[in-house]
Each structure stands twice: as C-alpha cells, then as structure tokens.
Design an enzyme around this catalytic site. Structure first.
Site, PDB file in Angstrom:
ATOM      1  N   CYS A   1     -27.391  43.682 -77.168  1.00  0.00           N
ATOM      2  CA  CYS A   1     -27.812  44.801 -76.312  1.00  0.00           C
ATOM      3  C   CYS A   1     -26.968  45.036 -75.067  1.00  0.00           C
ATOM      4  O   CYS A   1     -26.613  46.174 -74.772  1.00  0.00           O
ATOM      5  CB  CYS A   1     -29.248  44.595 -75.877  1.00  0.00           C
ATOM      6  SG  CYS A   1     -30.376  44.921 -77.212  1.00  0.00           S
TER       7      CYS A   1
ATOM      8  N   THR B   1     -22.232  49.711 -81.814  1.00  0.00           N
ATOM      9  CA  THR B   1     -21.209  50.523 -81.152  1.00  0.00           C
ATOM     10  C   THR B   1     -20.268  51.078 -82.224  1.00  0.00           C
ATOM     11  O   THR B   1     -19.881  50.366 -83.156  1.00  0.00           O
ATOM     12  CB  THR B   1     -20.426  49.653 -80.142  1.00  0.00           C
ATOM     13  OG1 THR B   1     -21.369  49.102 -79.225  1.00  0.00           O
ATOM     14  CG2 THR B   1     -19.411  50.476 -79.374  1.00  0.00           C
TER      15      THR B   1
ATOM     16  N   SER C   1     -35.274  52.037 -81.418  1.00  0.00           N
ATOM     17  CA  SER C   1     -33.899  51.530 -81.365  1.00  0.00           C
ATOM     18  C   SER C   1     -33.337  51.864 -79.992  1.00  0.00           C
ATOM     19  O   SER C   1     -33.750  52.843 -79.380  1.00  0.00           O
ATOM     20  CB  SER C   1     -33.031  52.231 -82.397  1.00  0.00           C
ATOM     21  OG  SER C   1     -33.675  52.320 -83.632  1.00  0.00           O
TER      22      SER C   1
ATOM     23  N   LEU D   1     -38.099  43.180 -74.943  1.00  0.00           N
ATOM     24  CA  LEU D   1     -38.207  41.738 -75.207  1.00  0.00           C
ATOM     25  C   LEU D   1     -36.833  41.072 -75.138  1.00  0.00           C
ATOM     26  O   LEU D   1     -35.807  41.718 -75.363  1.00  0.00           O
ATOM     27  CB  LEU D   1     -38.832  41.495 -76.589  1.00  0.00           C
ATOM     28  CG  LEU D   1     -38.123  42.009 -77.831  1.00  0.00           C
ATOM     29  CD1 LEU D   1     -36.988  41.094 -78.265  1.00  0.00           C
ATOM     30  CD2 LEU D   1     -39.121  42.148 -78.950  1.00  0.00           C
TER      31      LEU D   1
ATOM     32  N   GLU E   1     -37.826  48.800 -76.348  1.00  0.00           N
ATOM     33  CA  GLU E   1     -38.282  47.416 -76.374  1.00  0.00           C
ATOM     34  C   GLU E   1     -37.549  46.619 -75.297  1.00  0.00           C
ATOM     35  O   GLU E   1     -36.338  46.687 -75.202  1.00  0.00           O
ATOM     36  CB  GLU E   1     -37.990  46.838 -77.763  1.00  0.00           C
ATOM     37  CG  GLU E   1     -38.649  45.532 -78.016  1.00  0.00           C
ATOM     38  CD  GLU E   1     -40.087  45.522 -77.579  1.00  0.00           C
ATOM     39  OE1 GLU E   1     -40.913  46.135 -78.271  1.00  0.00           O
ATOM     40  OE2 GLU E   1     -40.405  44.934 -76.530  1.00  0.00           O
TER      41      GLU E   1
ATOM     42  N   ASN F   1     -30.969  47.179 -68.909  1.00  0.00           N
ATOM     43  CA  ASN F   1     -30.003  46.229 -69.455  1.00  0.00           C
ATOM     44  C   ASN F   1     -28.721  46.198 -68.638  1.00  0.00           C
ATOM     45  O   ASN F   1     -28.135  45.129 -68.428  1.00  0.00           O
ATOM     46  CB  ASN F   1     -29.703  46.552 -70.916  1.00  0.00           C
ATOM     47  CG  ASN F   1     -30.719  45.898 -71.840  1.00  0.00           C
ATOM     48  OD1 ASN F   1     -31.441  44.992 -71.420  1.00  0.00           O
ATOM     49  ND2 ASN F   1     -30.805  46.362 -73.064  1.00  0.00           N
TER      50      ASN F   1
ATOM     51  N   LYS G   1     -34.126  52.188 -70.498  1.00  0.00           N
ATOM     52  CA  LYS G   1     -33.687  51.049 -71.309  1.00  0.00           C
ATOM     53  C   LYS G   1     -32.220  50.710 -70.996  1.00  0.00           C
ATOM     54  O   LYS G   1     -31.866  49.545 -70.780  1.00  0.00           O
ATOM     55  CB  LYS G   1     -33.847  51.404 -72.794  1.00  0.00           C
ATOM     56  CG  LYS G   1     -33.219  50.433 -73.762  1.00  0.00           C
ATOM     57  CD  LYS G   1     -33.997  49.150 -73.876  1.00  0.00           C
ATOM     58  CE  LYS G   1     -33.238  48.131 -74.671  1.00  0.00           C
ATOM     59  NZ  LYS G   1     -33.965  47.326 -75.566  1.00  0.00           N
TER      60      LYS G   1
END
Ligand code: ADP
Length: 451
Positions: A280, A97, A134, A167, A165, A228, A224
């Site tokens: 994340c 950030t 990313s 994971l 991603e 999240n 993504k």
C-alpha cells in the site's frame, strides 16, 4: 424509502483486504450471509481447505474462519452467482501500480476494478449497493458509477459507496475488531445517504457509532491515500534522521523515543528500519503523485515523491553499508537474510525491502541464504525473478538458497569476523551486548558505534 437492511453480502476479491474484512463481518453479523468470490481457483481452494491452510497468514484469522465457514461465510469461484444473490457488494480486487502505458510506474492499474464492475453490471437483476474497497485513486467511484449506470436495467439501481480499509497487515483481525474509525463515503443525494446508512448498519453490529465517519465520496477516496502517505512520511522522516545518527554517533532509538513523547507527535511509526514495504504505502503515494501531476500541482507531486525516494535510498544505503563493512567486497561471501516478508507477522512479500537487498547482494555476487517461516519457496523465487528480469532463475538459484531454518546462520560455523546487520532495530542494548560477547560485530540502522 428506508435504507435496506443488508442480509446478503458478496465480496469480490479473496485477498489480504477482502478475506479478513469479510470474515470478520461474518463473525460479527451472524444474520448476514457473506460470500467471498475470486477468479483464482487455488486461492478459493485454500480458503476452503479442510485443514484450514488459508492462502494468507494473519494472526487470529484461522480462528475466525473456523467459526464461520459454511455457517454464514462462503468462498467460491462463482463470481456471477455471488453478484446475483447479493444486496451489497464489496469490490476488493487488487490495483497494482501500472507497469506499462500512461502513468506507468505511478498510476494504479484499474483493470481488475473495471472488470469486476462490468461483471456486476452484466449479472445484476436486482438493485445493489456497490462498495469500493480496493485502494483506488480519487474519482474511481465516478468511473464505476458511469459503467453501472450505462448498463442499468429497469428496477435495478446501483448506489456506489467508498469504504477504504485501514487495517494493517499483521494486526488485521485486531484492527477490524476495534477500528480507530470506519470511513464511508457516499454521494450526498437521498439515495446515496440511504446506501450509506445501510452499510453503517452492518458495521454498527460491533463498531460504536461515534467511530463510523460518513463523508462525501471524494473525501473518502482521498483520505485513504492521505492516511497512507502521512504514515509513510513518518517512516521516511525517521529513516532520514537515522542516517544523521550513523554519521554523528547519536542513537536513533533514543531520538525517536524522545521525539515521540511530544503528545502532538505521538510514539507510533517512529521506528527506523531498512525501509517500508507492503502493497500500500508506495503504491498509494505514487497514486497521490500521479493525481497531483494530473492536476498540474507539480510541487505537491515532488513533495510526496520525496517520501518514496527517501525509502529507496534507505534500502540501497543499507545494502551498501553491508558491502563497506565486509571490507568493500561481498563476492563469494555467504550472507543469511532472516525474514523475507515486508514485516513481521505476515507472509506478504509485496515491495519487501528484502527483495531489493537480495537483488543488490546478488549483483555483488554474494551467496545468500534466505529464511522466512511464513513465505513459500515459490513466492521467493517469483519475487527474486521479477526483481532481476535479465537473470535466469537458474542463475539466481546459483547465488540464493532458501533455508529451512535460521540455525544455519550460527556463529560457530561462520567465518570470522562475523557480522550481524540489524535492519529492523530488533536488538536492544542487552541483545547487542550478548551478540558482541559471542564475538559478533553488530551493526544497526541509526547507530554510529558498532560493537
Ligand atoms: P489486496 O491486498 O488488495 O487484497 P490481493 O492481491 O491480496 O490484493 O487480492 C486481490 C484478489 O482479487 C486476488 O485474489 C485476485 O485474484 C482477485 N481478483 C482480481 N480481479 C478480479 C475480478 N475481476 N474478479 C474476481 N476476483 C478478482
């Protein structure tokens, strides 16, 4: 033209995302040469260390690296060569950030992505598929495309894909072996779709095709952030309820379990805690907030910011509870903090709730002992220093000690009454009773009664 069958992959960024992901690709695709490059020499040295003292801790990772390193998996600081030799390049550099400038505190700092993209543009002499891995705000792929196209040379085309991603740290290797889904975003042009097929061909070596989802570039990038944000939202929701439980005597574990049996909700991510951490969740929600604000969707921005605000409140609330229970003051009192990483089975400390807690304990002038077997001492000092920029490291070290073991927190040597604060709900009823029988006062998140 048929999609390229990829045999040479380069990954820029040897961190928590790039390292495990590309190590697993190397394991599952012995016919593909995978080179992971990074500017950080000591990180690469650790990946290459003869005794496999890898720079990140992840259950099962060492085993994968032992099988593949110097076979078809290589680690190097020669970023340029990595780029030149590859047909497909993953960009998995960090995007923290922003701390200053426009969007400070919520927008992602894309400096590393831009640097890596410019390097790809400068070094390439053959066509490349460039895969954004990313976590980045929507439409970063567009900026990458603009940079690459402005610098393209004859016979050298660039196709951009987004392949976020999903994971989870701590279970990265298992998640990579068996992903719920692999998501690939591409432009819906013939070239974009061909590039998508090429990357799909890599994952198809071990992921069933029905688990490989292909979508547009922007949908992939937004997914993504959305995934999240929604996971973090569940945690903030259950944490908000934990405060009600404490005030009313209900038990958050019982409530969460009962709520989770509803098949529409499911049991996962309903564990109350001292707050979520990790690189994340907060960052991605703040990206979503920033994106919403840029689109003048202020109500949307406010809605998602609430998830982060609740998390900050939960962390503060836990610290305040400790002070209140210890008779309103912790000045000069010794507090052992077990665990410094943001959760179990990782050494990653980014945004760990432990950092906020210890900072708050320090400002109350408590004496803190920290123990975490996966986190190097220097990392702890660096994180605590960043959390209290106005204190010198000397001052911090007067209040905080890093312990070599958890034993130093034994009941016998503690002043009475002795307290245990369970910020992760690790103790069930049996353990709580056993601790109480020794003489501990046990206080858990989301429980009104202390025993
Ligand atoms: P993540 O959790 O996103 O993987 P990390 O910080 O663990 O983030 O890893 C990112 C890695 O990317 C770091 O090791 C950093 O040195 C590397 N990196 C950042 N910018 C560049 C760049 N321009 N070229 C090569 N490596 C880079």
């Amino acid at each position: 033209m048929a999609p390229t069958k990829v045999t040479k992959i380069c990954c820029i960024g040897a961190g928590y995302v790039g390292g495990p992901t590309c190590a697993v690709i190397a394991l599952k695709c012995p016919h593909i040469t995978v080179t992971i490059v990074d500017l950080n020499q000591s990180r690469i040295d650790a990946w290459n260390s003869p005794d496999f003292q890898l720079p990140i801790f992840e259950p099962g990772l060492e085993d994968v690296v032992r099988q593949c390193r110097d076979r078809n998996l290589f680690f190097s600081t020669d970023v340029d060569k990595g780029i030149r030799d590859a047909e497909l390049i993953f960009v998995s550099v960090n995007t923290p950030t922003k701390k200053t400038g426009v969007g400070a505190g919520s927008a992602a700092d894309l400096n590393n992505v831009e640097r890596a993209t410019r390097r790809i543009a400068a070094m390439s002499t053959t066509s490349k598929i460039v895969v954004e891995k990313s976590t980045v705000p929507c439409r970063t792929a567009e900026s990458m495309r603009t940079i690459l196209e402005a610098n393209s040379k004859p016979n050298c085309r660039f196709d951009i894909l987004s392949n976020p991603e999903f994971l989870a740290e701590g279970t990265a290797i298992a998640d990579l072996y068996n992903p719920d889904r692999v998501l690939i975003g591409s432009l819906q042009t013939p070239e974009g779709l061909d590039a998508c097929e090429s990357l799909k061909g890599v994952y198809a070596n071990w992921v069933p095709s029905e688990h490989i989802l292909t979508v547009g570039l922007w949908s992939s990038e937004l997914t993504k952030l959305a995934a999240n944000a929604m996971l973090a939202q569940r945690i903030s929701s259950i944490n908000a309820l934990s405060a009600i439980c404490e005030a009313t005597g209900a038990n958050i574990d019982e409530v969460a379990h009962a709520v989770g049996t509803d098949s529409r909700l499911g049991p996962k991510f309903l564990k109350a805690s001292v707050g979520f951490g990790g690189s994340c969740f907060q960052k991605d929600i703040l990206n979503l907030v920033y994106l919403s604000e840029s689109l003048h969707l202020n109500e949307v921005a406010k809605y998602w910011r609430g998830v982060v605000d609740m998390n900050e409140w939960q962390k503060r609330r836990f610290g305040q509870k400790v002070v209140k229970e210890l008779f309103g003051t912790i000045t000069g009192k010794r507090i052992a903090v077990l665990g410094f990483a943001f959760k179990a089975d990782t050494g990653d400390t980014r945004e760990s709730a432990a950092i906020t807690l210890i900072r708050d304990f320090q400002s109350e002038r408590a004496l803190v002992n920290v123990y975490d077997p996966q986190v190097p001492q220097e990392q702890i000092w660096q994180d605590l220093q960043e959390a209290s920029p106005s204190s010198s490291l000397d001052t911090i070290q007067k209040h905080v000690t890093v312990s070599p073991s958890a034993i130093s927190a034994l009941y016998k040597s503690m002043n009475k009454p002795a307290f245990v604060f369970d910020g992760r709900l690790v103790f069930g009823n049996t353990e709580r009773e056993r601790l109480a029988n020794i003489g501990f006062k046990v206080i858990s998140i989301g429980r009104g009664d202390s025993i």
